[in-house]
Design a protein around this motif. Sequence first.
Motif, short mmCIF file in Angstrom:
data_model
loop_
_atom_site.label_atom_id
_atom_site.label_comp_id
_atom_site.label_asym_id
_atom_site.label_seq_id
_atom_site.Cartn_x
_atom_site.Cartn_y
_atom_site.Cartn_z
N LEU A 103 0.82 -1.21 0.00
CA LEU A 103 0.00 0.00 0.00
C LEU A 103 0.86 1.27 0.00
N LYS A 132 0.85 3.89 -3.06
CA LYS A 132 0.53 5.30 -2.80
C LYS A 132 1.62 6.22 -3.38
N ALA A 164 -7.21 -4.73 -2.43
CA ALA A 164 -5.94 -4.15 -2.84
C ALA A 164 -5.91 -3.97 -4.35
N SER A 224 -8.36 -1.24 -5.47
CA SER A 224 -7.98 0.09 -5.01
C SER A 224 -6.98 0.72 -5.96
#
Length: 159
Positions: A108, A112, A152, A155
């Motif tokens: 993550l 990001k 995940a 996203s």
Amino acid sequence: TTEIYTLSLHDALPISVSSFHADQIDANGQAKVVSDLVESLPPDQAVEILKVQNDKGDTPLHLAAALGSATICICIARKDHVLISERNLKGETPLFMAAHHGKMEAFLQLHKLYRKSAEEPDDRLYRRNDGDTILHSAISGEYFGKNHASQAFFSLKSA
């Protein structure tokens, strides 16, 4: 002198990243040692040093992602976000490695950073040479429950 220093960093960085173990008592101390080493890299050579690959084509960022150190991943990836898109011999990126090894926090954080820096995100970063995606890999490795892997994967489009 610089040449000797650079060569020793080429060796020291992968070794120090590989020695990180998130479940050890001093994991934060280990991450700090690696972070300090990354921060000590000569600015004009940092990215070149961080792109050095082992015999499997893994960079220090691949190793950090596979071991699940979000702290080390962030430290390395902040030197240059292009490091997130480096591929090993199997065509795996650090993003793929984190998912493949079930390291959700590292995945993550890398995701990001990548989305923040990419003008036009490349979804191919989530697929390796054999066609498997991070979703395939995470489910087959049974690292995430199906809901977590799906979350995940999906996203990726919304971040």
